[in-house]
Design a protein around this motif. Structure first.
Motif, PDB file in Angstrom:
ATOM      1  N   TRP A 842      24.145   0.809 -63.732  1.00  0.00           N
ATOM      2  CA  TRP A 842      22.384   2.212 -64.867  1.00  0.00           C
ATOM      3  C   TRP A 842      21.716   1.096 -63.612  1.00  0.00           C
ATOM      4  CZ3 TRP A 842      19.658  -1.531 -66.980  1.00  0.00           C
ATOM      5  CH2 TRP A 842      19.796  -3.320 -67.501  1.00  0.00           C
ATOM      6  N   TYR A 843      20.580   1.885 -64.178  1.00  0.00           N
ATOM      7  CA  TYR A 843      19.062   1.483 -63.532  1.00  0.00           C
ATOM      8  C   TYR A 843      18.383   2.569 -63.635  1.00  0.00           C
ATOM      9  CZ  TYR A 843      21.859  -0.137 -58.786  1.00  0.00           C
ATOM     10  OH  TYR A 843      22.299  -0.508 -57.814  1.00  0.00           O
ATOM     11  N   GLN A 865      18.220  -3.294 -63.926  1.00  0.00           N
ATOM     12  CA  GLN A 865      19.165  -3.496 -63.396  1.00  0.00           C
ATOM     13  C   GLN A 865      20.479  -3.849 -63.596  1.00  0.00           C
ATOM     14  OE1 GLN A 865      19.285  -3.226 -58.667  1.00  0.00           O
ATOM     15  NE2 GLN A 865      21.500  -4.340 -59.458  1.00  0.00           N
ATOM     16  N   GLN A 866      22.217  -2.966 -64.466  1.00  0.00           N
ATOM     17  CA  GLN A 866      22.418  -3.879 -64.332  1.00  0.00           C
ATOM     18  C   GLN A 866      23.076  -4.570 -62.925  1.00  0.00           C
ATOM     19  OE1 GLN A 866      27.005  -1.866 -64.676  1.00  0.00           O
ATOM     20  NE2 GLN A 866      26.889  -3.200 -66.149  1.00  0.00           N
ATOM     21  N   GLY A 867      24.126  -5.991 -63.524  1.00  0.00           N
ATOM     22  CA  GLY A 867      24.272  -7.049 -62.309  1.00  0.00           C
ATOM     23  C   GLY A 867      25.779  -6.360 -62.079  1.00  0.00           C
ATOM     24  N   TYR A 868      25.385  -7.225 -60.503  1.00  0.00           N
ATOM     25  CA  TYR A 868      26.546  -6.534 -59.776  1.00  0.00           C
ATOM     26  C   TYR A 868      28.065  -7.085 -60.580  1.00  0.00           C
ATOM     27  CZ  TYR A 868      23.392  -4.498 -56.259  1.00  0.00           C
ATOM     28  OH  TYR A 868      22.438  -3.350 -55.878  1.00  0.00           O
ATOM     29  N   PRO A 869      28.669  -6.853 -60.010  1.00  0.00           N
ATOM     30  CA  PRO A 869      31.034  -7.129 -60.689  1.00  0.00           C
ATOM     31  C   PRO A 869      30.502  -8.839 -59.856  1.00  0.00           C
ATOM     32  CG  PRO A 869      31.043  -4.833 -59.940  1.00  0.00           C
ATOM     33  CD  PRO A 869      29.250  -5.038 -59.392  1.00  0.00           C
ATOM     34  N   TYR A 870      30.894  -9.406 -60.742  1.00  0.00           N
ATOM     35  CA  TYR A 870      31.292 -10.454 -59.895  1.00  0.00           C
ATOM     36  C   TYR A 870      33.135 -11.041 -59.658  1.00  0.00           C
ATOM     37  CZ  TYR A 870      30.974 -15.692 -60.491  1.00  0.00           C
ATOM     38  OH  TYR A 870      32.231 -16.975 -59.559  1.00  0.00           O
ATOM     39  N   VAL A 871      33.477 -10.661 -59.049  1.00  0.00           N
ATOM     40  CA  VAL A 871      34.928 -10.294 -58.164  1.00  0.00           C
ATOM     41  C   VAL A 871      35.710 -11.636 -58.322  1.00  0.00           C
ATOM     42  CG1 VAL A 871      37.219  -9.159 -57.383  1.00  0.00           C
ATOM     43  CG2 VAL A 871      34.286  -7.977 -58.568  1.00  0.00           C
ATOM     44  N   LEU A 872      36.444 -12.116 -59.120  1.00  0.00           N
ATOM     45  CA  LEU A 872      36.986 -13.406 -58.902  1.00  0.00           C
ATOM     46  C   LEU A 872      38.378 -13.467 -58.357  1.00  0.00           C
ATOM     47  CD1 LEU A 872      36.898 -15.804 -62.733  1.00  0.00           C
ATOM     48  CD2 LEU A 872      34.673 -15.347 -60.202  1.00  0.00           C
ATOM     49  N   SER A 873      38.402 -14.438 -57.149  1.00  0.00           N
ATOM     50  CA  SER A 873      40.153 -14.605 -56.051  1.00  0.00           C
ATOM     51  C   SER A 873      40.467 -15.730 -56.320  1.00  0.00           C
ATOM     52  CB  SER A 873      39.530 -13.306 -54.836  1.00  0.00           C
ATOM     53  OG  SER A 873      38.978 -14.171 -54.222  1.00  0.00           O
ATOM     54  N   ALA A 874      41.814 -15.776 -55.667  1.00  0.00           N
ATOM     55  CA  ALA A 874      42.333 -17.163 -55.104  1.00  0.00           C
ATOM     56  C   ALA A 874      43.243 -17.182 -53.433  1.00  0.00           C
ATOM     57  CB  ALA A 874      43.704 -17.190 -56.340  1.00  0.00           C
ATOM     58  N   VAL A 875      42.875 -17.793 -52.659  1.00  0.00           N
ATOM     59  CA  VAL A 875      43.167 -17.739 -51.374  1.00  0.00           C
ATOM     60  C   VAL A 875      44.848 -18.620 -51.533  1.00  0.00           C
ATOM     61  CG1 VAL A 875      43.721 -18.438 -49.178  1.00  0.00           C
ATOM     62  CG2 VAL A 875      41.215 -17.978 -50.219  1.00  0.00           C
ATOM     63  N   ILE A 876      46.052 -18.042 -51.628  1.00  0.00           N
ATOM     64  CA  ILE A 876      47.395 -18.852 -51.425  1.00  0.00           C
ATOM     65  C   ILE A 876      47.859 -18.323 -50.397  1.00  0.00           C
ATOM     66  CG2 ILE A 876      47.655 -17.604 -53.985  1.00  0.00           C
ATOM     67  CD1 ILE A 876      49.524 -15.295 -52.962  1.00  0.00           C
ATOM     68  N   LEU A 877      48.846 -19.412 -49.997  1.00  0.00           N
ATOM     69  CA  LEU A 877      49.723 -19.730 -48.891  1.00  0.00           C
ATOM     70  C   LEU A 877      50.524 -18.337 -48.599  1.00  0.00           C
ATOM     71  CD1 LEU A 877      49.868 -20.881 -46.209  1.00  0.00           C
ATOM     72  CD2 LEU A 877      51.669 -22.789 -47.617  1.00  0.00           C
ATOM     73  N   ASP A 878      50.570 -17.837 -47.641  1.00  0.00           N
ATOM     74  CA  ASP A 878      51.980 -17.110 -47.893  1.00  0.00           C
ATOM     75  C   ASP A 878      52.153 -16.469 -46.241  1.00  0.00           C
ATOM     76  OD1 ASP A 878      54.018 -14.557 -47.880  1.00  0.00           O
ATOM     77  OD2 ASP A 878      52.920 -13.435 -48.565  1.00  0.00           O
ATOM     78  N   PRO A 879      53.531 -17.268 -45.407  1.00  0.00           N
ATOM     79  CA  PRO A 879      53.767 -17.143 -43.853  1.00  0.00           C
ATOM     80  C   PRO A 879      54.285 -15.808 -43.700  1.00  0.00           C
ATOM     81  CG  PRO A 879      55.132 -18.349 -45.082  1.00  0.00           C
ATOM     82  CD  PRO A 879      54.177 -18.415 -46.046  1.00  0.00           C
ATOM     83  N   THR A 880      54.770 -14.870 -45.021  1.00  0.00           N
ATOM     84  CA  THR A 880      55.509 -13.326 -44.585  1.00  0.00           C
ATOM     85  C   THR A 880      54.994 -12.751 -43.498  1.00  0.00           C
ATOM     86  OG1 THR A 880      54.494 -12.592 -46.893  1.00  0.00           O
ATOM     87  CG2 THR A 880      57.094 -14.279 -46.249  1.00  0.00           C
ATOM     88  N   PHE A 881      53.563 -12.837 -44.153  1.00  0.00           N
ATOM     89  CA  PHE A 881      52.598 -11.729 -43.180  1.00  0.00           C
ATOM     90  C   PHE A 881      51.871 -12.452 -41.708  1.00  0.00           C
ATOM     91  CE2 PHE A 881      52.813  -7.911 -46.118  1.00  0.00           C
ATOM     92  CZ  PHE A 881      53.141  -6.368 -44.743  1.00  0.00           C
ATOM     93  N   ALA A 882      52.312 -13.385 -41.885  1.00  0.00           N
ATOM     94  CA  ALA A 882      50.725 -14.152 -40.431  1.00  0.00           C
ATOM     95  C   ALA A 882      51.101 -13.370 -39.323  1.00  0.00           C
ATOM     96  CB  ALA A 882      51.325 -15.721 -40.266  1.00  0.00           C
ATOM     97  N   ALA A 883      51.894 -12.983 -38.522  1.00  0.00           N
ATOM     98  CA  ALA A 883      51.961 -12.241 -37.683  1.00  0.00           C
ATOM     99  C   ALA A 883      50.786 -10.697 -37.417  1.00  0.00           C
ATOM    100  CB  ALA A 883      53.867 -11.782 -37.050  1.00  0.00           C
TER     101      ALA A 883
END
Length: 971
Positions: A842-843, A865-883
């Motif tokens: 809303w605005y 206006q309404q505040g924008y989304p504050y999206v939380l995330s985490a960075v993890i180690l996963d070598p299967t997609f490194a290439a």
């Protein structure tokens, strides 16, 4: 370093400088109507003369049906005189023409009882031909409201638009906003400057005669459903006129609003090691300029020219000095050969110089700041030549050629020949990317025509057609410091010795490409009694190819990352799009004061240059990756400190660059097609009092067939449960089950369409519009909107959410993210999207002007206006997609998108101006603007990674209250 980063950064240069070649916009309006006698009988043969201050008088004669029409009229106030022997002459004044507007008049002439009847009446408030979401801002409005004096501020006032920044006291005027409307993507926005597609530039605010902004319901002349910004500049007239102005802000005119949280946990200045003072703050901002126009030959040849300089010096939230200089030069010649022929030549040169640009978000060392300026590798500026032929009052043909010369470069202060270092444990960059030259010279050829037919098939017809051809040749150079990038994992001391991590030796980007586009549209506007019906369609053809280029070896790693020559290539991408458009308005009450509107449109996205560049190895980084362990406590990595054999990426192999290997990993779907948008609009607008209208518009959109590069041979079913991540943070405890790919991916990707993912948008706009009369003007809107992501199995999870950041991103096909995304609001993902989601449900936007006695005016703008989304995330180690990803790190979401919001935002700006009239010597205006009047200190951005030590730390705060002093002179 992740593959997203390797590919993403070069395209920042490319996409910032490409204009949106998707829109043919008008820069004029029309006046039309019928002449009748007092009994309703039609009056053919009436002589009509139309006058205004910016062009010579023009004349017409009413046709057999009593109809008349004036086309190709610049925005201005007009007077029309109607004469017929035996009837009293009628003079109608104050006929206001806006860009793209159609003023419909009905003139009643009576038998001779007096010499003349003068009618003083404004043009109709409601436009019976408009079925979409359009807002126009006149010069009168632009002069009297407080603003940061750039088009982005005006864009923010428009209903339905979300923007990534909040410009207080012009601090952000040296940066181009990223903005969205109706769930569409940023790159679908279009900028037109005097009818020429030039892309976003830095503009002279005082050069504008009018700005028109459309967020939907676009007719066939516009390809996309993005925000269409149509800027029309001033022009010389039969009287000389000039305007000069000066505006100034200093740090003494600014308050402080630093939140207590930031005082308790301040950001540390990377150069001094001391706590920063708070939010962005002003050192000094000053702007000055002049425009002048008038006749070189009365009624025949007119000149207008302008210059403006804007210096913006500030300190960032890190206490780092940031300086920007903007300069604009405008020149325009208009030649009226006769009533049938008009020519125009114009030149526009926007220049930007920036000292100390923050290239990466977050904490940076001083040497990572970059200086930006033109690179002098192309002919600069926007050059345009136009000729209009009006053989009769039923036909108009216009041809326009434009050249857009864009180029710039980024030069890091630490030099372009030193390694780039990222300290992951802090995190902090200690060198940055070098970019330049980046050149994109574009040629546009546009042909447009209008033809009018009266009393055919029971009504009047306006047939429009347009043709556009454009071609762009692109050259982009960029590199990490001397081809070496060091990603150190454990160092926590800025500029300290390296520990261990990963070193990348990689080729620079030095790519060349060319793009071509052809468009054609046709439409017919049919008017009968109360009904106006518009039927149209357009066809767009887009393609591109990659040109040959030579890539140098990486110094110090020549044996591993040597030079290579790319012969060029055509990926075979050809997009042919056919778009139908249907719009209608109905005059419900028959007096033009209550209009019902409806519209359907099929849009297609702007051609994504990345679809061609994806298969070009000179537009991405190819290199070798090693693990290292620093043995001697210095800041260099030598061959004896490498602890792993090289891992090659891109097209690089042990034997050198292998083009076939690169192309095998960068495939293109031979059936690639364009993403589409379907839009429906329904609305009603009522003139409730003289010059005052209220409106209600509902917009529904569907989005589908998005293009993305996705990993080959992967589905959601290829992921297996890998455990549960648990984090205790300042915002609470998080437990997130996550998945990991069951095999090691080989890095092969394909650029294709994602067919099982959809987006929908619902929006309701309530508008209030009060034209200037009885000493006040008012514009207001309340927007309620909802956009929803629909993941329907199949390849739907192949689309990244865009909630990125380095390293990692919410990864494709990962079912970890599905419960946090499906049925939630979506981020309008774009390669130039900001690092936080930009969407509010809303605005409330209001702006207005009130004229007091003694030549004093008050102006104000309010945005809540309404505040924008504050999206939380985490960075993890996963070598299967490194290439494929280029990094062993990836990102997962930890809670539903949009479940956490920043605080609501309230911004109030205020202006007072005292005018001093100097009789025949012009007018002086003394101006005081106050921005963020209530001194809100709202937090705009925080660190979103829950497993980083600076998680939830404030990154940006709304700038504090500031006052600006100004003076302007006009005659």
């Amino acid at each position: 370093m992740n593959r997203c980063l390797r590919i993403f950064l070069p395209f920042i240069f490319i996409l910032f400088s490409f204009g949106v070649n998707a829109q043919i916009a008008t820069k004029t309006g029309n006046i039309y109507g019928k002449i009748i006698d007092q009994n309703g009988g039609i009056l053919p043969g009436v002589s009509i003369e139309l006058e205004c201050g910016v062009m010579p008088p023009i004349s017409a004669v009413s046709g057999a049906a009593g109809a008349f029409r004036f086309t190709n009229l610049p925005p201005e106030m007009y007077t029309a005189t109607f004469h017929l022997d035996g009837f009293t002459e009628v003079k109608q004044k104050q006929i206001r023409v806006v860009v793209g507007g159609h003023v419909q008049l009905q003139i009643i002439m009576k038998p001779v009882v007096a010499e003349e009847i003068t009618v003083v009446a404004d043009s109709p408030l409601l436009d019976r031909t408009s079925a979409g979401n359009n807002t126009s801002y006149s010069r009168e409005y632009l002069d009297q409201i407080p603003s940061s004096r750039d088009p982005w501020y005006i864009i923010d006032l428009t209903p339905g638009i979300d923007s990534d920044r909040f410009n207080v006291a012009a601090l952000e005027s040296g940066n181009q906003n990223v903005f969205f409307a109706r769930g569409d993507r940023f790159r679908n926005n279009g900028w037109n400057y005097d009818g020429l597609n030039i892309g976003a530039q830095y503009y002279d605010f005082d050069a504008f005669e009018e700005i028109q902004i459309s967020t939907g319901g676009n007719d066939a002349s516009i390809k996309t459903g993005g925000v269409a910004i149509n800027i029309v500049t001033k022009r010389g007239g039969n009287q000389w006129a000039a305007n000069a102005s000066y505006y100034f802000i200093s740090e003494a005119l600014q308050s402080t609003n630093t939140p207590q949280e930031l005082l308790d946990n301040p950001i540390i200045n990377p150069e001094t090691g001391k706590p920063a003072e708070g939010s962005n703050r002003i050192h000094k901002v000053y702007e000055y300029g002049l425009d002048i126009g008038g006749p070189l030959i009365k009624d025949r040849l007119f000149l207008w020219s302008a210059f403006r300089n804007n210096d913006i010096d500030q300190f960032t939230i890190q206490d780092v000095a940031d300086s920007t200089t903007l300069r604009d030069y405008n020149f325009k010649l208009n030649a009226h050969w006769n009533q049938d022929h008009e020519s125009q030549f114009s030149y526009f040169l926007p220049e930007k110089y920036k000292s100390g640009r923050v290239y990466f978000p977050g904490q940076q060392s001083p040497e990572t700041l970059v200086d930006q300026g033109p690179s002098d590798n192309v002919l600069h500026g926007v050059w345009s030549l136009q000729h209009t032929w009006i053989p009769n009052d039923h036909t108009l043909i216009s041809a326009r050629y434009g050249y857009i010369g864009n180029d710039f470069e980024f030069v890091p202060r630490g030099g372009s020949d030193v390694p780039m270092i990222f300290l992951a444990a802090i995190p902090q960059w200690e060198s940055t990317i070098f970019g330049g030259p980046v050149t994109n010279p574009t040629h546009n050829l546009i042909l447009e025509g209008n033809s009018f037919k009266e009393n055919f098939l029971g009504g009047d017809h306006e047939l429009k057609f347009g043709f556009e051809y454009s071609t762009t040749t692109s050259h982009t150079f960029s590199s990490y410091g001397n081809g070496v990038f060091i990603y150190d994992l454990y160092q926590t001391v800025s500029h300290g010795p390296l520990t261990s991590g990963v070193v990348f030796a990689q080729h620079a980007v030095d790519g060349r490409s060319t793009f071509h586009g052809t468009s054609f549209y046709v439409s017919d506007t049919y008017r009968k009694d109360r009904l106006t019906l518009s039927l149209g369609a357009r066809f767009d053809y887009r393609t591109g190819e990659n040109l040959p280029s030579h890539i140098e070896a990486v110094p110090g790693f020549e044996q591993l990352v040597g030079a290579f020559d790319y012969p060029g290539g055509d990926p075979g991408i050809v997009l042919s799009d056919f778009s139908p458009r249907i719009g209608a308005t109905y005059d419900l009450t028959g007096d033009g004061k209550t209009l019902l509107r409806g519209n359907y449109a099929r849009y297609y996205e702007v051609f994504d240059n990345f679809s061609v560049l994806y298969s070009n190895p000179t537009y991405t980084f190819n290199g070798a990756r090693f693990f290292y362990s620093n043995l001697n406590g210095d800041r260099e990595i030598t061959p004896d400190e490498l602890v792993s054999p090289p891992s090659y990426y891109g097209g690089l192999t042990r034997g050198g660059f292998d083009l076939d290997a690169f192309l095998d990993k960068h495939r293109t779907d031979p059936d690639l097609s364009n993403a589409w948008i379907d839009e429906w609009i329904a609305g009603v607008e009522r003139e409730v009092a003289k010059d005052l209208s209220v409106g209600l518009n509902y917009t529904y959109r569907r989005y589908g067939n998005f293009q993305f590069n996705i990993p080959v041979g992967v589905t959601t079913e290829d992921y297996l449960p890998a455990g549960t991540l648990e984090f205790d943070t300042t915002l609470g405890h998080f437990e997130v089950p996550y998945f990991r790919l069951r095999f090691v991916h080989d890095g092969v990707g394909v650029y294709t369409n994602i067919r099982d993912y959809r987006q929908t948008y619902h929006g309701l706009d309530i508008t209030l519009r009060k034209r200037m009369s009885k000493n006040f003007l008012l514009n207001g809107s309340l927007t309620l909107q909802r956009q929803t992501a629909h993941y329907n199995g199949g390849d739907s999870l192949a689309r990244p959410t865009g909630a990125g950041g380095f390293p990692g991103r919410p990864f494709q096909f990962d079912p970890t993210n599905l419960p946090f995304l499906d049925g939630q609001s979506f981020w309008a993902f774009d390669r130039l999207a900001p690092t936080f989601p930009t969407f509010a449900e809303w605005y409330l936007k209001m702006s207005g002007v009130y004229l007091l006695p003694w030549n004093i005016s008050l102006g104000a703008n309010m945005r809540f206006q309404q505040g924008y989304p504050y999206v939380l995330s985490a960075v993890i180690l996963d070598p299967t997609f490194a290439a494929y990803q280029g990094s062993p790190f990836r990102r997962i979401l930890v809670e539903p998108f949009g479940s956490r919001l920043y605080d609501n935002k309230f911004i109030l700006d205020f202006r007072i101006e005292k005018g001093i009239q100097m009789k025949d010597y012009g007018r002086i205006g003394l101006i005081l603007d106050i921005f963020n009047l209530t001194n809100e200190g709202t937090v705009l951005s925080r660190n979103r990674d829950i497993n980083r030590r600076n998680f939830n730390k404030i990154q940006q705060v709304l700038s504090p209250r500031a006052a600006r002093l100004g003076v302007r002179y006009s005659f």
